[in-house]
Write a protein that holds these residues in place. Structure first.
Motif, PDB file in Angstrom:
ATOM      1  N   MET A  20      -5.358   9.493   2.794  1.00 42.26           N
ATOM      2  CA  MET A  20      -6.503   8.655   2.422  1.00 42.26           C
ATOM      3  C   MET A  20      -6.117   7.208   2.172  1.00 42.26           C
ATOM      4  O   MET A  20      -6.986   6.386   1.886  1.00 42.26           O
ATOM      5  N   LEU A  21      -4.835   6.899   2.250  1.00 43.95           N
ATOM      6  CA  LEU A  21      -4.396   5.567   1.828  1.00 43.95           C
ATOM      7  C   LEU A  21      -5.077   4.468   2.643  1.00 43.95           C
ATOM      8  O   LEU A  21      -5.520   3.452   2.089  1.00 43.95           O
ATOM      9  N   THR A  22      -5.184   4.667   3.956  1.00 41.94           N
ATOM     10  CA  THR A  22      -5.811   3.653   4.799  1.00 41.94           C
ATOM     11  C   THR A  22      -7.261   3.409   4.398  1.00 41.94           C
ATOM     12  O   THR A  22      -7.719   2.258   4.323  1.00 41.94           O
ATOM     13  N   GLN A  23      -7.979   4.495   4.103  1.00 46.86           N
ATOM     14  CA  GLN A  23      -9.384   4.347   3.704  1.00 46.86           C
ATOM     15  C   GLN A  23      -9.510   3.662   2.352  1.00 46.86           C
ATOM     16  O   GLN A  23     -10.439   2.867   2.130  1.00 46.86           O
ATOM     17  N   ILE A  24      -8.587   3.941   1.433  1.00 42.91           N
ATOM     18  CA  ILE A  24      -8.656   3.309   0.109  1.00 42.91           C
ATOM     19  C   ILE A  24      -8.336   1.821   0.213  1.00 42.91           C
ATOM     20  O   ILE A  24      -8.951   0.989  -0.478  1.00 42.91           O
ATOM     21  N   ILE A  25      -7.410   1.475   1.072  1.00 44.03           N
ATOM     22  CA  ILE A  25      -7.127   0.049   1.302  1.00 44.03           C
ATOM     23  C   ILE A  25      -8.386  -0.646   1.814  1.00 44.03           C
ATOM     24  O   ILE A  25      -8.727  -1.761   1.377  1.00 44.03           O
ATOM     25  N   ILE A  81      -7.218   0.620  -7.435  1.00 39.58           N
ATOM     26  CA  ILE A  81      -7.757   1.965  -7.204  1.00 39.58           C
ATOM     27  C   ILE A  81      -6.590   2.945  -7.192  1.00 39.58           C
ATOM     28  O   ILE A  81      -5.631   2.763  -6.439  1.00 39.58           O
ATOM     29  N   ALA A  82      -6.659   3.982  -8.036  1.00 37.94           N
ATOM     30  CA  ALA A  82      -5.580   4.975  -8.119  1.00 37.94           C
ATOM     31  C   ALA A  82      -6.162   6.376  -8.050  1.00 37.94           C
ATOM     32  O   ALA A  82      -7.265   6.641  -8.541  1.00 37.94           O
ATOM     33  N   LEU A  83      -5.390   7.277  -7.457  1.00 42.68           N
ATOM     34  CA  LEU A  83      -5.708   8.699  -7.487  1.00 42.68           C
ATOM     35  C   LEU A  83      -4.769   9.361  -8.494  1.00 42.68           C
ATOM     36  O   LEU A  83      -3.546   9.247  -8.369  1.00 42.68           O
ATOM     37  N   LEU A 110      -1.308   8.001  -5.833  1.00 45.26           N
ATOM     38  CA  LEU A 110      -1.682   7.046  -4.788  1.00 45.26           C
ATOM     39  C   LEU A 110      -2.267   5.832  -5.474  1.00 45.26           C
ATOM     40  O   LEU A 110      -3.018   5.964  -6.442  1.00 45.26           O
ATOM     41  N   GLY A 111      -1.926   4.659  -4.988  1.00 51.12           N
ATOM     42  CA  GLY A 111      -2.458   3.454  -5.606  1.00 51.12           C
ATOM     43  C   GLY A 111      -2.559   2.301  -4.636  1.00 51.12           C
ATOM     44  O   GLY A 111      -1.716   2.142  -3.745  1.00 51.12           O
ATOM     45  N   VAL A 112      -3.613   1.492  -4.796  1.00 51.66           N
ATOM     46  CA  VAL A 112      -3.802   0.269  -4.024  1.00 51.66           C
ATOM     47  C   VAL A 112      -4.093  -0.861  -4.999  1.00 51.66           C
ATOM     48  O   VAL A 112      -4.956  -0.734  -5.871  1.00 51.66           O
ATOM     49  N   VAL A 113      -3.360  -1.953  -4.847  1.00 55.89           N
ATOM     50  CA  VAL A 113      -3.540  -3.162  -5.652  1.00 55.89           C
ATOM     51  C   VAL A 113      -3.782  -4.309  -4.678  1.00 55.89           C
ATOM     52  O   VAL A 113      -2.861  -4.742  -3.979  1.00 55.89           O
ATOM     53  N   VAL A 123       2.775   9.087  -3.044  1.00 55.13           N
ATOM     54  CA  VAL A 123       3.851  10.073  -3.096  1.00 55.13           C
ATOM     55  C   VAL A 123       4.169  10.541  -1.678  1.00 55.13           C
ATOM     56  O   VAL A 123       3.281  10.914  -0.917  1.00 55.13           O
ATOM     57  N   GLY A 124       5.446  10.489  -1.322  1.00 54.07           N
ATOM     58  CA  GLY A 124       5.878  10.953  -0.009  1.00 54.07           C
ATOM     59  C   GLY A 124       5.684   9.969   1.119  1.00 54.07           C
ATOM     60  O   GLY A 124       6.127  10.223   2.246  1.00 54.07           O
ATOM     61  N   GLN A 125       5.024   8.839   0.849  1.00 55.71           N
ATOM     62  CA  GLN A 125       4.767   7.853   1.910  1.00 55.71           C
ATOM     63  C   GLN A 125       5.464   6.528   1.667  1.00 55.71           C
ATOM     64  O   GLN A 125       5.450   5.651   2.524  1.00 55.71           O
TER      65      GLN A 125
END
Length: 263
Positions: A1-6, A102-104, A112-115, A128-130
């Motif tokens: 989901m990282l791309t979508q959260i970005i 935004i964090a999971l 998972l986190g986006v800043v 995690v793992g990426q």
């Protein structure tokens, strides 16, 4: 989901910038006397609606949403933790050092986190793992990691631009020769994550949504965010205030020990 959260974080950032570029953006004070801008509310609306479309089964806890009682949150094993505009004081000062966070959270830890810093056009992300990476302006994403500190290296410390206090200054004095970088919002975490700084101490008050996204980025970059004891910060507590914490390289036990002796 990282791309979508970005993508959601960047959409919120665009909303923020429409307010930021207006000379008459409205600012009001919340009940705790902290500032709330039109941009906070617009960003929150964009993020919450975006997350609801992406993961309708995962609840959202946001600084600007209606308070959710702990009795309801206590059963959450997985949820989104959001600060739609971290660094509102930086936003009001117009110094560009504010972020969308935004964090999971899974089982009390950020996975998972986006800043995203819209005025700087910089986006940090990690999971995690990426691993962790940064996107700067239109350049391709680059992987980032913490910088292991060697004995001969000058200690590089990042500190709050708007929330420096006497205890923090005393701690920095006790740590000996160092270079101090001032920065606003959760970008301080990101400087440690990308290796531009070794250490970020925070002895003043913060909330869980202030730290979760950047905490995930630091973890993914090989660092740690911990209490004075060395235990990792935990999330979804009954009291959403964080304890005092430190951001540093995961293996920098000597620095953590020096800090523990000072406090």
């Amino acid at each position: 989901m990282l791309t979508q959260i970005i993508a959601i974080a960047k959409a919120a950032g665009q909303g923020i910038m429409t307010v930021y570029n207006q000379p008459d953006g409205k600012v009001v004070l919340k009940s705790d006397q902290s500032p709330l801008t039109e941009a906070d509310l617009l960003s929150n609306q964009i993020i919450v609606s975006g997350l609801a479309r992406l993961t309708p089964e995962i609840p959202v806890l946001s600084e600007e949403s209606v308070a959710i009682p702990y009795e309801q949150r206590a059963g959450w094993q997985r949820f989104w933790l959001v600060d739609p505009l971290d660094g509102t004081k930086e936003f009001i000062k117009h110094n560009d050092e504010f972020t969308v966070n935004i964090a999971l959270i899974e089982h009390g830890q950020p996975v998972l986190g986006v800043v995203h810093a819209p005025a700087l056009d910089v986006c940090y992300a990690g999971a995690v793992g990426q691993g962790a990476f940064v996107e700067r302006k239109q350049n391709p994403a680059e992987p980032i990691q913490i910088a292991p500190r060697k004995a001969q290296d000058l200690l590089k410390i990042v500190a709050s631009r708007s929330h420096r206090d006497g205890r923090t200054s005393a701690l920095l004095d006790h740590l000996g020769p160092h270079e101090c970088i001032s920065m606003g919002s959760s970008l301080k975490f990101c400087l440690v994550a990308e290796g531009s700084a070794h250490f970020y101490p925070r002895l003043g008050p913060t909330m869980e949504w202030d730290t979760a996204a950047a905490h995930a980025v630091v973890n993914a970059a090989g660092g740690k965010v911990c209490e004075l004891s060395g235990a990792a910060l935990r999330y979804n507590k009954a009291d959403l205030h964080n304890p005092e914490f430190f951001v540093l390289g995961n293996s920098d036990h000597a620095l953590l020990s020096a800090v523990q002796r000072c406090l």
